[in-house]
Design an enzyme around this catalytic site. Structure first.
Site, PDB file in Angstrom:
ATOM      1  CG  HIS A 160      -0.238   0.019   2.535  1.00 45.91           C
ATOM      2  ND1 HIS A 160       0.299   1.168   3.088  1.00 45.91           N
ATOM      3  CD2 HIS A 160       0.025  -0.987   3.417  1.00 45.91           C
ATOM      4  CE1 HIS A 160       0.851   0.871   4.262  1.00 45.91           C
ATOM      5  NE2 HIS A 160       0.706  -0.435   4.478  1.00 45.91           N
ATOM      6  CB  CYS A 176       1.725  -3.602   5.133  1.00 43.36           C
ATOM      7  SG  CYS A 176       0.130  -4.216   5.723  1.00 43.36           S
TER       8      CYS A 176
END
Length: 200
Positions: A160, A176
């Site tokens: 992301h 992440c």
């Protein structure tokens, strides 16, 4: 009769000169500038983090291109992307997990993509930081998922964007892989659902 202010000034100047004398003497000494060191031009240059921007071959990580391949190299903090037709290759700096216990390695796939994703902290995130909100809508200032998110088939693992540009190139995520918003916006339309992913 002498001026007492002038006397004090003379005393202060004399004291300052006395204190500075050893430093001046050291600077003029030949010991301050060693002559037996090798010339810089003859020394091996120090190379730091050069692997981050070294290209890689998809064949070293995947059996086939399929609809595309995405490699997140956690050690060098870089994301590599190869298109399914083999013509496009992209390389971006990234953020990576804060610790090895938050790091998951192996093969996955992109299963979903979202523009301006909402963010729901996991239970373990809220346990580490109870001040985190229960949920944050997409586009809200401070949303840690930035402007685009690509979800892996592992729950709570994403590639992301981020509004906090200080995180890129650092161990700063809860698992992440983060990219600058402008990079994730460039990558997002190229990555199809079904793209193979490897976290290395």
């Amino acid at each position: 009769m002498s001026d007492p202010r002038l006397s004090r000034r003379k005393i202060l100047l004399t004291g300052a000169a006395a204190l500075a004398t050893p430093a001046v003497a050291r600077a003029q000494s030949t010991d301050a500038f060693p002559t037996d060191e090798p010339a810089i031009r003859d020394q091996t240059p120090v190379q730091r983090n050069i692997s981050s921007f070294s290209t890689q071959n998809w064949q070293d990580h995947f059996d086939e291109l399929g609809v595309g391949c995405l490699l997140a190299d956690i050690t060098s903090r870089a994301v590599h992307y190869w298109s399914g037709d083999g013509y496009s290759y992209r390389l971006y700096p990234s953020s990576v997990p804060m610790s090895e216990e938050l790091t998951r390695r192996g093969y996955s796939r992109i299963v979903r993509k979202t523009e301006f994703p909402s963010w729901t902290p996991t239970a373990s995130m809220r346990e580490r930081d109870p001040t985190l909100p229960v949920r944050m809508e997409g586009g809200e200032p401070g949303n840690p998922l930035g402007t685009r998110a690509m979800y892996l088939d592992w729950p709570a693992y994403l590639v992301h964007g981020t509004h906090d540009t200080r995180k890129i190139g650092r161990q700063s995520s809860s698992g992440c892989i983060g990219l600058y918003n402008q990079h994730v916006e460039e990558l997002y339309p190229l990555v199809e659902v079904g793209t193979q992913v490897r976290l290395l």
